[in-house]
Motif scaffolding. Structure first.
Motif, PDB file in Angstrom:
ATOM      1  N   ARG A  64      -5.410   7.345 -11.295  1.00 49.84           N
ATOM      2  CA  ARG A  64      -6.219   6.181 -10.931  1.00 49.84           C
ATOM      3  C   ARG A  64      -7.569   6.627 -10.366  1.00 49.84           C
ATOM      4  O   ARG A  64      -7.643   7.645  -9.691  1.00 49.84           O
ATOM      5  CB  ARG A  64      -5.463   5.335  -9.893  1.00 49.84           C
ATOM      6  CG  ARG A  64      -4.413   4.438 -10.540  1.00 49.84           C
ATOM      7  CD  ARG A  64      -3.602   3.699  -9.508  1.00 49.84           C
ATOM      8  NE  ARG A  64      -2.441   4.486  -9.094  1.00 49.84           N
ATOM      9  CZ  ARG A  64      -1.765   4.281  -7.968  1.00 49.84           C
ATOM     10  NH1 ARG A  64      -2.161   3.348  -7.135  1.00 49.84           N
ATOM     11  NH2 ARG A  64      -0.722   5.007  -7.671  1.00 49.84           N
ATOM     12  N   ALA A  65      -8.619   5.847 -10.649  1.00 44.45           N
ATOM     13  CA  ALA A  65      -9.950   6.218 -10.174  1.00 44.45           C
ATOM     14  C   ALA A  65     -10.109   5.892  -8.697  1.00 44.45           C
ATOM     15  O   ALA A  65     -10.829   6.563  -7.976  1.00 44.45           O
ATOM     16  CB  ALA A  65     -11.014   5.490 -10.979  1.00 44.45           C
ATOM     17  N   GLN A  66      -9.442   4.830  -8.251  1.00 45.13           N
ATOM     18  CA  GLN A  66      -9.668   4.364  -6.881  1.00 45.13           C
ATOM     19  C   GLN A  66      -8.418   4.483  -6.027  1.00 45.13           C
ATOM     20  O   GLN A  66      -7.973   3.527  -5.413  1.00 45.13           O
ATOM     21  CB  GLN A  66     -10.146   2.917  -6.894  1.00 45.13           C
ATOM     22  CG  GLN A  66     -11.518   2.762  -7.506  1.00 45.13           C
ATOM     23  CD  GLN A  66     -12.232   1.541  -6.957  1.00 45.13           C
ATOM     24  OE1 GLN A  66     -12.216   1.277  -5.774  1.00 45.13           O
ATOM     25  NE2 GLN A  66     -12.837   0.789  -7.846  1.00 45.13           N
ATOM     26  N   SER A  67      -7.828   5.670  -6.033  1.00 50.07           N
ATOM     27  CA  SER A  67      -6.688   5.891  -5.161  1.00 50.07           C
ATOM     28  C   SER A  67      -6.673   7.358  -4.772  1.00 50.07           C
ATOM     29  O   SER A  67      -6.615   8.233  -5.634  1.00 50.07           O
ATOM     30  CB  SER A  67      -5.390   5.516  -5.883  1.00 50.07           C
ATOM     31  OG  SER A  67      -4.288   5.678  -5.006  1.00 50.07           O
ATOM     32  N   ARG A 105     -12.487  18.589  -1.565  1.00 47.75           N
ATOM     33  CA  ARG A 105     -12.572  17.448  -2.462  1.00 47.75           C
ATOM     34  C   ARG A 105     -11.409  16.495  -2.201  1.00 47.75           C
ATOM     35  O   ARG A 105     -10.286  16.930  -1.992  1.00 47.75           O
ATOM     36  CB  ARG A 105     -12.489  17.985  -3.891  1.00 47.75           C
ATOM     37  CG  ARG A 105     -13.064  17.146  -4.968  1.00 47.75           C
ATOM     38  CD  ARG A 105     -13.415  18.035  -6.175  1.00 47.75           C
ATOM     39  NE  ARG A 105     -12.272  18.805  -6.662  1.00 47.75           N
ATOM     40  CZ  ARG A 105     -11.395  18.348  -7.568  1.00 47.75           C
ATOM     41  NH1 ARG A 105     -11.511  17.133  -8.055  1.00 47.75           N
ATOM     42  NH2 ARG A 105     -10.405  19.113  -7.982  1.00 47.75           N
ATOM     43  N   GLY A 106     -11.686  15.181  -2.215  1.00 56.22           N
ATOM     44  CA  GLY A 106     -10.606  14.209  -2.118  1.00 56.22           C
ATOM     45  C   GLY A 106      -9.681  14.336  -3.327  1.00 56.22           C
ATOM     46  O   GLY A 106     -10.112  14.750  -4.389  1.00 56.22           O
ATOM     47  N   TYR A 160       0.830  -1.202   0.000  1.00 52.09           N
ATOM     48  CA  TYR A 160       0.000   0.000   0.000  1.00 52.09           C
ATOM     49  C   TYR A 160       0.870   1.261   0.000  1.00 52.09           C
ATOM     50  O   TYR A 160       0.648   2.198  -0.783  1.00 52.09           O
ATOM     51  CB  TYR A 160      -0.908  -0.021   1.223  1.00 52.09           C
ATOM     52  CG  TYR A 160      -1.869   1.140   1.308  1.00 52.09           C
ATOM     53  CD1 TYR A 160      -3.090   1.107   0.644  1.00 52.09           C
ATOM     54  CD2 TYR A 160      -1.567   2.270   2.068  1.00 52.09           C
ATOM     55  CE1 TYR A 160      -3.981   2.167   0.723  1.00 52.09           C
ATOM     56  CE2 TYR A 160      -2.454   3.332   2.157  1.00 52.09           C
ATOM     57  CZ  TYR A 160      -3.661   3.277   1.483  1.00 52.09           C
ATOM     58  OH  TYR A 160      -4.543   4.332   1.569  1.00 52.09           O
ATOM     59  N   TRP A 205     -10.349   5.413   3.989  1.00 49.44           N
ATOM     60  CA  TRP A 205     -10.754   4.599   5.140  1.00 49.44           C
ATOM     61  C   TRP A 205     -12.264   4.341   5.133  1.00 49.44           C
ATOM     62  O   TRP A 205     -12.733   3.256   5.431  1.00 49.44           O
ATOM     63  CB  TRP A 205     -10.322   5.312   6.422  1.00 49.44           C
ATOM     64  CG  TRP A 205     -10.425   4.529   7.681  1.00 49.44           C
ATOM     65  CD1 TRP A 205     -11.202   4.847   8.768  1.00 49.44           C
ATOM     66  CD2 TRP A 205      -9.717   3.334   8.038  1.00 49.44           C
ATOM     67  NE1 TRP A 205     -11.012   3.918   9.759  1.00 49.44           N
ATOM     68  CE2 TRP A 205     -10.112   2.982   9.337  1.00 49.44           C
ATOM     69  CE3 TRP A 205      -8.796   2.529   7.372  1.00 49.44           C
ATOM     70  CZ2 TRP A 205      -9.630   1.858  10.001  1.00 49.44           C
ATOM     71  CZ3 TRP A 205      -8.304   1.400   8.024  1.00 49.44           C
ATOM     72  CH2 TRP A 205      -8.717   1.085   9.316  1.00 49.44           C
ATOM     73  N   GLY A 206     -13.020   5.376   4.779  1.00 47.49           N
ATOM     74  CA  GLY A 206     -14.473   5.269   4.763  1.00 47.49           C
ATOM     75  C   GLY A 206     -14.991   4.313   3.703  1.00 47.49           C
ATOM     76  O   GLY A 206     -16.134   3.862   3.772  1.00 47.49           O
ATOM     77  N   TRP A 207     -14.171   3.998   2.691  1.00 47.06           N
ATOM     78  CA  TRP A 207     -14.631   3.089   1.634  1.00 47.06           C
ATOM     79  C   TRP A 207     -14.966   1.706   2.201  1.00 47.06           C
ATOM     80  O   TRP A 207     -15.722   0.953   1.603  1.00 47.06           O
ATOM     81  CB  TRP A 207     -13.564   2.927   0.546  1.00 47.06           C
ATOM     82  CG  TRP A 207     -13.327   4.170  -0.241  1.00 47.06           C
ATOM     83  CD1 TRP A 207     -14.033   5.338  -0.171  1.00 47.06           C
ATOM     84  CD2 TRP A 207     -12.312   4.377  -1.233  1.00 47.06           C
ATOM     85  NE1 TRP A 207     -13.512   6.255  -1.059  1.00 47.06           N
ATOM     86  CE2 TRP A 207     -12.468   5.694  -1.716  1.00 47.06           C
ATOM     87  CE3 TRP A 207     -11.297   3.581  -1.761  1.00 47.06           C
ATOM     88  CZ2 TRP A 207     -11.641   6.227  -2.704  1.00 47.06           C
ATOM     89  CZ3 TRP A 207     -10.472   4.108  -2.744  1.00 47.06           C
ATOM     90  CH2 TRP A 207     -10.637   5.422  -3.212  1.00 47.06           C
ATOM     91  N   MET A 208     -14.356   1.358   3.341  1.00 40.78           N
ATOM     92  CA  MET A 208     -14.663   0.085   3.988  1.00 40.78           C
ATOM     93  C   MET A 208     -15.533   0.322   5.231  1.00 40.78           C
ATOM     94  O   MET A 208     -15.562  -0.495   6.139  1.00 40.78           O
ATOM     95  CB  MET A 208     -13.375  -0.642   4.385  1.00 40.78           C
ATOM     96  CG  MET A 208     -12.529  -1.098   3.214  1.00 40.78           C
ATOM     97  SD  MET A 208     -13.365  -2.357   2.203  1.00 40.78           S
ATOM     98  CE  MET A 208     -12.743  -3.846   2.990  1.00 40.78           C
ATOM     99  N   LYS A 236       2.422   2.010  -3.298  1.00 36.27           N
ATOM    100  CA  LYS A 236       1.420   2.584  -4.218  1.00 36.27           C
ATOM    101  C   LYS A 236       1.197   4.068  -3.933  1.00 36.27           C
ATOM    102  O   LYS A 236       0.791   4.822  -4.820  1.00 36.27           O
ATOM    103  CB  LYS A 236       0.083   1.850  -4.078  1.00 36.27           C
ATOM    104  CG  LYS A 236       0.070   0.474  -4.720  1.00 36.27           C
ATOM    105  CD  LYS A 236      -0.192   0.560  -6.210  1.00 36.27           C
ATOM    106  CE  LYS A 236      -0.236  -0.828  -6.834  1.00 36.27           C
ATOM    107  NZ  LYS A 236       0.086  -0.788  -8.273  1.00 36.27           N
ATOM    108  N   LEU A 261      -7.417  12.710  -6.155  1.00 36.01           N
ATOM    109  CA  LEU A 261      -7.125  11.459  -6.852  1.00 36.01           C
ATOM    110  C   LEU A 261      -5.629  11.362  -7.112  1.00 36.01           C
ATOM    111  O   LEU A 261      -4.947  12.360  -7.314  1.00 36.01           O
ATOM    112  CB  LEU A 261      -7.878  11.398  -8.180  1.00 36.01           C
ATOM    113  CG  LEU A 261      -9.378  11.170  -8.045  1.00 36.01           C
ATOM    114  CD1 LEU A 261     -10.057  11.337  -9.391  1.00 36.01           C
ATOM    115  CD2 LEU A 261      -9.666   9.784  -7.465  1.00 36.01           C
ATOM    116  N   GLY A 310      -4.970   6.029   5.047  1.00 30.60           N
ATOM    117  CA  GLY A 310      -6.344   5.865   4.566  1.00 30.60           C
ATOM    118  C   GLY A 310      -7.315   6.815   5.249  1.00 30.60           C
ATOM    119  O   GLY A 310      -8.210   7.376   4.628  1.00 30.60           O
TER     120      GLY A 310
END
Lengths: 174, 429
Positions: A163-166, A156-157, A40, A142-145, A43, A159, A136
């Motif tokens: 990548r779409a999911q990072s 805004r988060g 992680y 972190w909230g994604w889980m 990445k 990116l 996270g």
């Protein structure tokens, strides 16, 4: 300092400042927590150098494994300790000698005496936390889980790397 | 406010879990009405399936609209993580599936929602998960029911239908001594009125369908992990402490620490049993949640007025509402629900079963239906509906005997609610 809780500012400044992390107790076993954390953090743009005498000379996730902190040929900003609390004492002293700026002890690892020695030598210390989890929480992943990050924000988060999911905590890395 | 300030309840109810959308900047939480999410590359896919990275795969396991709801409820309850499900019953199924093996037992206090009584007595029996009933009004009955097979203790914070308040502190001490988690259904209280984790609960479960959604339009359930229970201590919860075959031998508690229970519920329970929440329902429940404290204040204010009125009505033999001074649960209500005792309560009719049937038919504004926690006031006669499957003895034990009428007080003007009840009571004789 008080290690019962860490402020967002404190954790954020550590994760923003460090670039090279020596991970003591890194595992080549893909289901071990240390492997998760190493993968992680790579990445997220950190260089993670694995330290594990049993794996010395092998590679984990493309990085050469060293037998001890002493053997690492590069400068290390942070030592991340995936060992028991007792072993963390000696490793903290080695981190001080090495010139590291941060000692990070993983979830379940605490050595308050060693922390005092490191702080006296000018290092910052985190105990009983995981840098992957903390990253996270700060990035919003972190909230994604369903995790409770303990923070709110109207920003805004960010990116990361196309990548779409990072999500990133904001520092530009190559 | 600074980054390091801890947000308060009303702030969390609006903001927790919901940063603006990273791609569009949308400020309200978008409805991600999609089944699946593309992977960045093959390695990303492998990381997600191996639980090595956070991220979305498939809406049966997680969805970004759902995640906002989850983090928000976790924050309001003071938990480490949460998992949303299709309904409260779905949430309960997943909790029990994660903690029990065939042949195990669990203790439930009998003052429960009738649907839970059915689920425990009949459907869970088919899995050989065996309920042992105890009495919330006799705490020692819980301790006596503990055996080596006991895996959890289950109760409601405010019990449906009677509006009784449970002594969570006393029950959590028993759970701690027995080395089992306390699971608390917090549906009637919502975290605005009671936060069971502060009183020793290890897991909180919700039907979001009720006050949290609040508008009677969407089904949903929630599991909140307090992060406090040591699942590995005695190896009694193998799903969490032992190598997990469907994740290459990973040990979930060792890997995920304080969020391990919530993760196990998601990546095993929800993945394999399937009761996922729809993104649209998650969105509507988020909308409701944003006004939770405003609504709960008005719900409680209206309810005390109606309960006081009924307690003096000549057709009414008793009122069971812990918010009433003199109610046998009033002291517990002040301790556990200082902001109000909720908006669901029961009352008894001197005219018995027949009068109950007449009252639910005689109201004009109040809706006769099987739900609670709506902006609209709701009424039901449990012994002819929700508790019909139970024997008369079981009905009485659950606080739903033949003379009992249950009310869920809405947000209308209290005077109109009272006028409607007065009319129906007069007609019922």
């Amino acid at each position: 300092m008080d290690h019962s809780a860490y402020s967002e500012t404190y954790i954020r400044s550590i994760l923003n400042d460090v670039k090279t992390i020596a991970m003591v107790g890194a595992s080549a076993n893909t289901i071990r927590p240390s492997y998760f954390a190493m993968k992680y953090l790579i990445k997220k743009g950190y260089r993670v150098i694995p330290v594990n005498p049993k794996e010395a000379g092998n590679e984990i996730l493309g990085e050469t494994v060293y037998a001890s902190l002493d053997d690492i040929p590069a400068a290390v900003d942070m030592v991340d300790i995936f060992r028991n609390s007792e072993a963390a004492g000696t490793l903290t002293d080695e981190a001080i000698d090495l010139g590291a700026k941060v000692v990070w002890m993983q979830l379940g690892v605490q050595n308050p005496e060693a922390a005092k020695r490191a702080e006296a030598a000018g290092l910052r210390v985190v105990m009983d936390r995981c840098p992957k989890m903390e990253y996270g929480k700060l990035s919003g992943e972190w909230g994604w889980m369903g995790g409770n990050s303990g923070r709110i924000s109207s920003k805004r988060g960010k990116l990361m790397g196309g990548r779409a999911q990072s999500l990133s905590i904001g520092v530009k890395r190559t | 406010m600074s980054l390091d300030d801890t947000p308060r309840f009303d702030t969390l109810a609006i903001h927790a879990g919901a940063q603006p959308d990273p791609t569009t900047g949308a400020r309200a939480t978008p409805i991600y009405q999609t089944t699946s999410f593309v992977f960045d590359d093959v390695d990303h896919a492998a990381s997600l399936f191996g639980l090595q990275a956070f991220g979305n795969i498939y809406t049966r396991i997680m969805n970004p609209t759902q995640s906002v709801l989850e983090e928000r409820i976790a924050a309001l309850e003071g938990g480490t993580a949460a998992l949303a499900t299709a309904s409260g019953h779905g949430a309960q199924l997943i909790i029990f599936h994660t903690l029990l093996q065939p042949g195990d037992e669990f203790i439930a206090v009998r003052q429960l929602y009738g649907g839970s009584i059915n689920q425990f007595n009949h459907s869970f029996k088919k899995f050989d998960w065996n309920v042992v009933w105890a009495d919330a009004d006799d705490i020692s009955s819980i301790e006596k029911a503990i055996t080596k097979k006991t895996k959890l203790i289950f109760c409601e914070s405010i019990a449906n239908p009677g509006g009784l308040v449970t002594d969570l502190g006393a029950i959590s001490k028993i759970a701690r001594r027995a080395g089992v988690p306390l699971v608390v259904d917090n549906t009637l209280a919502t975290p605005y009125l009671c936060r069971p984790i502060e009183h020793g609960a290890d897991i909180v479960v919700h039907s979001l369908t009720k006050f949290i959604g609040g508008h009677g339009n969407s089904m949903g359930g929630m599991i909140v992990d307090a992060g406090s229970f040591n699942w590995s201590r005695e190896g009694r919860y193998p799903t969490l402490s032992e190598p997990c075959e469907s994740y290459n031998g990973m040990k979930l508690h060792e890997t995920f620490g304080g969020i391990a229970f919530a993760i196990a519920c998601r990546v095993l329970g929800l993945r394999d049993l399937g009761p996922c929440i729809s993104p649209m329902n998650a969105f509507l429940i988020i909308q409701g949640l944003e006004t939770l404290s405003l609504r709960m204040k008005k719900h409680c204010k209206n309810t005390i007025k109606v309960a006081e009125h009924l307690s003096e009505h000549k057709a009414v033999s008793w009122v069971s509402y812990a918010g009433l001074r003199g109610d046998r649960h009033h002291k517990l209500a002040k301790k556990y629900c200082p902001n109000g005792a909720g908006a669901v309560f029961t009352f008894g009719l001197k005219g018995g079963y027949e009068a109950g049937v007449k009252v639910v038919s005689g109201v004009e504004m109040i809706s006769h239906l099987a739900n609670i926690g709506d902006v609209r006031s709701l009424i039901i006669h449990p012994s002819s509906t929700t508790h019909r499957q139970l024997s008369e003895q079981q009905q009485i034990a659950a606080g739903a005997g033949p003379d009992v009428v249950r009310l869920s007080i809405g947000l209308e003007d209290a005077a109109d609610i009272i006028a409607d009840l007065d009319k129906a009571l007069a007609e019922a004789g």
